[in-house]
Enzyme design. Sequence first.
Site, PDB file in Angstrom:
ATOM      1  N   THR A 158       0.864  -1.262  -0.065  1.00 36.73           N
ATOM      2  CA  THR A 158      -0.031   0.161  -0.015  1.00 36.73           C
ATOM      3  C   THR A 158       0.879   1.354  -0.062  1.00 36.73           C
ATOM      4  O   THR A 158       0.419   2.293  -0.805  1.00 36.73           O
ATOM      5  CB  THR A 158      -0.884  -0.187   1.256  1.00 36.73           C
ATOM      6  OG1 THR A 158      -1.660  -1.296   1.056  1.00 36.73           O
ATOM      7  CG2 THR A 158      -1.754   1.048   1.252  1.00 36.73           C
TER       8      THR A 158
ATOM      9  N   HIS B 220      -2.229  15.078   4.538  1.00 37.58           N
ATOM     10  CA  HIS B 220      -3.293  15.587   4.587  1.00 37.58           C
ATOM     11  C   HIS B 220      -3.216  16.662   5.890  1.00 37.58           C
ATOM     12  O   HIS B 220      -2.587  16.393   6.837  1.00 37.58           O
ATOM     13  CB  HIS B 220      -4.486  14.732   5.223  1.00 37.58           C
ATOM     14  CG  HIS B 220      -4.842  13.716   3.913  1.00 37.58           C
ATOM     15  ND1 HIS B 220      -5.599  14.432   2.951  1.00 37.58           N
ATOM     16  CD2 HIS B 220      -4.717  12.450   3.579  1.00 37.58           C
ATOM     17  CE1 HIS B 220      -5.633  13.273   1.828  1.00 37.58           C
ATOM     18  NE2 HIS B 220      -5.012  12.174   2.457  1.00 37.58           N
TER      19      HIS B 220
ATOM     20  N   ARG C  41      -6.628  -0.224   0.111  1.00 40.22           N
ATOM     21  CA  ARG C  41      -6.811   0.640   1.487  1.00 40.22           C
ATOM     22  C   ARG C  41      -6.889  -0.576   2.177  1.00 40.22           C
ATOM     23  O   ARG C  41      -7.668  -1.460   2.098  1.00 40.22           O
ATOM     24  CB  ARG C  41      -7.774   1.555   1.416  1.00 40.22           C
ATOM     25  CG  ARG C  41      -7.831   2.490   0.534  1.00 40.22           C
ATOM     26  CD  ARG C  41      -9.009   3.323   0.340  1.00 40.22           C
ATOM     27  NE  ARG C  41      -9.150   4.410  -0.664  1.00 40.22           N
ATOM     28  CZ  ARG C  41      -9.562   4.062  -1.919  1.00 40.22           C
ATOM     29  NH1 ARG C  41      -9.776   2.911  -2.215  1.00 40.22           N
ATOM     30  NH2 ARG C  41      -9.505   5.407  -2.799  1.00 40.22           N
TER      31      ARG C  41
ATOM     32  N   CYS D 240       9.795   7.321 -20.954  1.00 40.37           N
ATOM     33  CA  CYS D 240       9.891   6.300 -21.888  1.00 40.37           C
ATOM     34  C   CYS D 240       9.452   5.355 -21.220  1.00 40.37           C
ATOM     35  O   CYS D 240       9.975   4.079 -21.535  1.00 40.37           O
ATOM     36  CB  CYS D 240      11.392   6.401 -22.723  1.00 40.37           C
ATOM     37  SG  CYS D 240      12.645   5.751 -21.603  1.00 40.37           S
TER      38      CYS D 240
HETATM   39  C1  LIG Z   1      -5.462   4.514  -2.849  1.00 37.32           C
HETATM   40  C2  LIG Z   1      -5.071   5.180  -1.676  1.00 37.32           C
HETATM   41  C3  LIG Z   1      -4.550   6.470  -1.350  1.00 37.32           C
HETATM   42  C4  LIG Z   1      -4.079   6.819  -0.194  1.00 37.32           C
HETATM   43  N1  LIG Z   1      -3.765   8.274  -0.097  1.00 37.32           N
HETATM   44  C5  LIG Z   1      -3.306   8.728   1.106  1.00 37.32           C
HETATM   45  C6  LIG Z   1      -2.719   9.854   1.285  1.00 37.32           C
HETATM   46  O1  LIG Z   1      -2.762  10.913   0.374  1.00 37.32           O
HETATM   47  N2  LIG Z   1      -2.411  10.534   2.651  1.00 37.32           N
HETATM   48  C7  LIG Z   1      -2.252   9.468   3.630  1.00 37.32           C
HETATM   49  O2  LIG Z   1      -1.895  10.004   4.728  1.00 37.32           O
HETATM   50  N3  LIG Z   1      -2.552   8.234   3.433  1.00 37.32           N
HETATM   51  C8  LIG Z   1      -2.973   7.784   2.135  1.00 37.32           C
HETATM   52  N4  LIG Z   1      -3.273   6.488   2.023  1.00 37.32           N
HETATM   53  C9  LIG Z   1      -3.109   5.342   3.063  1.00 37.32           C
HETATM   54  C10 LIG Z   1      -1.688   5.229   3.185  1.00 37.32           C
HETATM   55  O3  LIG Z   1      -1.091   4.752   1.974  1.00 37.32           O
HETATM   56  C11 LIG Z   1      -1.648   3.832   4.145  1.00 37.32           C
HETATM   57  O4  LIG Z   1      -2.082   4.280   5.373  1.00 37.32           O
HETATM   58  C12 LIG Z   1      -0.212   3.392   4.490  1.00 37.32           C
HETATM   59  O5  LIG Z   1       0.643   3.359   3.276  1.00 37.32           O
HETATM   60  C13 LIG Z   1      -0.026   2.138   5.278  1.00 37.32           C
HETATM   61  O6  LIG Z   1       1.182   1.707   5.461  1.00 37.32           O
HETATM   62  P1  LIG Z   1       1.301   0.230   6.242  1.00 37.32           P
HETATM   63  O7  LIG Z   1       2.680   0.249   6.457  1.00 37.32           O
HETATM   64  O8  LIG Z   1       0.399   0.302   7.317  1.00 37.32           O
HETATM   65  O9  LIG Z   1       0.939  -0.764   5.290  1.00 37.32           O
HETATM   66  P2  LIG Z   1       1.551  -1.369   4.160  1.00 37.32           P
HETATM   67  O10 LIG Z   1       2.383  -0.471   3.172  1.00 37.32           O
HETATM   68  O11 LIG Z   1       0.617  -2.284   3.276  1.00 37.32           O
HETATM   69  O12 LIG Z   1       2.735  -2.270   4.901  1.00 37.32           O
HETATM   70  C14 LIG Z   1       2.371  -3.464   5.314  1.00 37.32           C
HETATM   71  C15 LIG Z   1       3.768  -4.563   5.168  1.00 37.32           C
HETATM   72  O13 LIG Z   1       3.599  -5.590   5.749  1.00 37.32           O
HETATM   73  C16 LIG Z   1       4.065  -6.567   5.021  1.00 37.32           C
HETATM   74  N5  LIG Z   1       3.611  -8.192   5.601  1.00 37.32           N
HETATM   75  C17 LIG Z   1       2.154  -8.428   5.493  1.00 37.32           C
HETATM   76  N6  LIG Z   1       1.919  -9.706   5.934  1.00 37.32           N
HETATM   77  C18 LIG Z   1       3.444 -10.109   6.326  1.00 37.32           C
HETATM   78  C19 LIG Z   1       3.994 -11.455   6.652  1.00 37.32           C
HETATM   79  N7  LIG Z   1       3.251 -12.416   7.041  1.00 37.32           N
HETATM   80  N8  LIG Z   1       5.476 -11.303   7.220  1.00 37.32           N
HETATM   81  C20 LIG Z   1       6.160 -10.399   6.842  1.00 37.32           C
HETATM   82  N9  LIG Z   1       5.690  -9.148   6.214  1.00 37.32           N
HETATM   83  C21 LIG Z   1       4.219  -9.006   5.997  1.00 37.32           C
HETATM   84  C22 LIG Z   1       3.655  -6.317   3.535  1.00 37.32           C
HETATM   85  O14 LIG Z   1       4.308  -7.183   2.645  1.00 37.32           O
HETATM   86  C23 LIG Z   1       4.008  -4.855   3.486  1.00 37.32           C
HETATM   87  O15 LIG Z   1       5.118  -4.636   3.121  1.00 37.32           O
HETATM   88  C24 LIG Z   1      -4.050   6.011   1.047  1.00 37.32           C
HETATM   89  C25 LIG Z   1      -4.149   4.635   0.710  1.00 37.32           C
HETATM   90  C26 LIG Z   1      -4.623   4.182  -0.348  1.00 37.32           C
HETATM   91  C27 LIG Z   1      -4.861   2.428  -0.622  1.00 37.32           C
END
Ligand SMILES: Cc1cc2nc3c(=O)[nH]c(=O)nc-3n(C[C@H](O)[C@H](O)[C@H](O)COP(=O)(O)OP(=O)(O)OC[C@H]3O[C@@H](n4cnc5c(N)ncnc54)[C@H](O)[C@@H]3O)c2cc1C
Lengths: 475, 423
Positions: free
Chosen positions: A40, A49, A310, A437
């Site tokens: 994500t 934001h 998300r 490109c």
């Molecule tokens: C379309 C969209 C638009 C968004 N726009 C914004 C924005 O403009 N501004 C904002 O503030 N937020 C935004 N967000 C939210 C933001 O992108 C997320 O809140 C954030 O990236 C979440 O990060 P994370 O580290 O929690 O999750 P992730 O990036 O999903 O990281 C989770 C990690 O855990 C790993 N993992 C999972 N299971 C295992 C396992 N069993 N063993 C080892 N590793 C594992 C995965 O491989 C992954 O790398 C948006 C989200 C989306 C989808």
Amino acid sequence: MYDITIIGGGVTGCFIARQLCRYDLEVVLIEKNYDVANETTKANSGIIHSGYDARPGTLKAKLNTLGNPMFDEICSELGVPLKRIGSLTIAKTNKEMGTLKKLYERGCTNGIPQLSLIDADVVRRIEPNIHHQVKGALLAETAGIVDPFCLTIALAENASDNGTEVKLETRIVGIDREKDGYLLTTDGGSIRSRYVISCAGVYAEEINDLLTPSHFKIAPRKGDYVVFDKKTGGLVNHVIFQCPSEKGKGVLVTPTVHGNLLVGPDSEVVKCKDDVSTTRSGLDEILATSAKSVEGIPVGMAITNFSGLRATPDTGDFIIEELKGHKGFINVAGIESPGLTASPAIADYVIEILKSSGLDLKTKADFNPIREPIAEFIELSDEEKSTLIKANPLYGRVICRCENITEGEIVDSIRRNVGARSVDGVKRRVRAGMGRCQGGFCAPRIIEILARELQKNACQILKDEKDSYILSGGI
Amino acid sequence: MTTYKKACYDLVVIGGGPAGLAAAIEAKKNGIHHILLLERDRELGGILQQCIHNGFGIHVFKKELTGPEYAENFIDELRDLGIEYKLDTMVLGVHENKTVEAVNPQEGLLSIQAKAVVLAMGCRERTRGALNIPGSRPAGIFTAGTAQRLVNIEGYMVGKKAVILGSGDIGLIMARRMTLEGAKVEAVVEMMPYPGGLNRNIVQCLDDFDIPLLLSHTVVNVYGRNRLEGVDIMKVDKDRQVIPGTQRRIECDTMLLSVGLIPENELSVDCGIKLDAVTQGPIVDNSMETSAEGVFACGNVVHVHDLVDFVTEESRRAGRSAVDYIQRKTTATGVKIKVVPGETVRYVVPQLVNLDGPDMDFEFFLRSRDVHDRASLVISLDGQKIKTIRKRYLVPGEMQHIKLKRKALPVCSGGSTLSISIV
Ligand SMILES: Cc1cc2nc3c(=O)[nH]c(=O)nc-3n(C[C@H](O)[C@H](O)[C@H](O)COP(=O)(O)OP(=O)(O)OC[C@H]3O[C@@H](n4cnc5c(N)ncnc54)[C@H](O)[C@@H]3O)c2cc1C
């Protein structure tokens, strides 16, 4: 025995790792993918934001408000570009003008500074390409843009520089309670750890299930985007949001920190947690919807499209807590938007939870908060360019012609801690192949450089994840 | 200041493909000696070096050569003439006062003052993103030219089972090349009702190898998480809209894109040079001079050619004109008239004719919009027919080259317009 294991190398996990690396602790970050920031975190809008949008009283609202102002310091420490360009939420009808007023008031409740309602003339002056029917807008000056994977890679790198172990291509497949902590089984051996912090994005529920059935559900909700050529980044000067309605939040139009134009996302609940395909209907919808806020979206100048998932929780709010009855196991789940913005505050919040759970935090004497950015050759002054080439002639060889990225930058991105190992890994770190490109000219050269630096055969070099081989063999 | 290594030349040529080579050689032969050619790649010859099939040089050498052989003739001549060139050197900027900024690993930043500049940067390929094809983003999707480089220069195969989207010449050539290397090419998929490349390539590269050409079809989706696993194709109607119910999956691990070439004009735009919206190359006059005085352009940077022979001819003209300019034989203040595409003509190059320009006959390159069976190319001046050329067959994929004697152009003034149409 580690003190802390962080599961997940997205922005949440990497931020926590970076904030913990200042303490005298044994920390390991476990990531199943070939690189950090590859779920994500690599596919979102990249908006910091302002925070007027979240429902007052929620953790989302609190951590968004706290997170936003933390970016200036962290981005300067890590050498990551941040642009506070401000956001405009536009209204085209009287009803929408009413909604803006409510959003403004909600923003005030959330404690957001520099918010104002502006009329059509002002909107048009600061955004000449805004849709002609726009009647007014909510201006949030503290909103900004970052490159989410640049940020996350920098966090992981700085954590690693400060002693955090980063284990890639390692998947957690089992979690068992032990006397003084947890036994984590991975697909490559097991790990013992006193504390476990699960930051597994859309998989947070599955991780929790490994230990005990989860009390929450995470549903993946997909959003498609289209990216346009750098020539078009000047179409808008702010992040342009549409007025939220019963139908949803609409789509946004924004310049990226690198000067491209980004349009998206739509919102589609999907079943599969690892399918990030875009769809014709999704792309058509965002292009059509974006034309309602900005005139002249340059449809013909798209350079790529992508989509992200998300991690939408059934609780409606971020879930950040020590799991009841499982001391030392902390969930950081349901981190959907504004998760990127909230991430620095989430890290601090988690540290507070660790403290109250009895973890002793002693600051390391030699913690180095600074990560030197990879030199951006083309942005340097002539004098700097010339000094750099004298020190290392590889900076005189341009590999990516569209973005003017040199071999010096590419080699630097590979040799660092948590460095690039794939063609897309190079692309995310230095933007080689991200231009118009899309790697047509430079991909063969990048494969060659990766093979040389990593002492591999060119056929072993991957595009991105495991099995994404590029060359099928020699001739 | 030691930041820049400074130098002065009469002529700087940017790009060491066939266009740049021909322009530099022609300038030297016409009496300019202080010439520098700059090339970003590791060798001269440009895209020709990866075109190891034959079919080059039918007009210029009256025989069929391979790409590298064709290039070698010019590279040898360039060396024999003692023309200076730098490889591994990227031009970062061209300024209106004709200073050229470049960089390479050995010398660092270079700032070169020229009296005239020839732009010969060639073109790049359109990508999947430009078509906005939805689906996943796995490995195994290449532009045809990138695949050609990997196979022919680097010596690696790019896959085993391929679909080729677009029937441009490089795609057709690669269909044959992949087949010869043991891959299975499932189909060449073309959106238009006619092929994009030369007819001879359809016959020699597809028909001879039983590779199906699916006209009026397009790829609508891409599958595969890590490596490409398949594509969905659909039929399109005459308005290029997909026809529901025609979707079918083709399993493949590779997709090559041959969906068009775009002249590489970032440097030209930075220098303030005006581009033609259709060709996406600089607007030039019959001496190949761009809207910036003393800056000439030739080859694929001006418009995409399908035969290198024409690139060579056009570039020789640019080289000669640059000499005239440096020796002040031509004046920038000459009266220019417009040349415009008429009925069903997509574009004409050059877009301007300099009435006071060099004493050469006029040559025009043009492409038709549609397929025509037995048609005439008509050149008119202000609506008055001045020449008609009969053609048996006209297709968008084959560029037309026509000549007009200087003395066949009636006396006219700056406000006049030449137009070329197909009737
Ligand atoms: C379309 C969209 C638009 C968004 N726009 C914004 C924005 O403009 N501004 C904002 O503030 N937020 C935004 N967000 C939210 C933001 O992108 C997320 O809140 C954030 O990236 C979440 O990060 P994370 O580290 O929690 O999750 P992730 O990036 O999903 O990281 C989770 C990690 O855990 C790993 N993992 C999972 N299971 C295992 C396992 N069993 N063993 C080892 N590793 C594992 C995965 O491989 C992954 O790398 C948006 C989200 C989306 C989808």
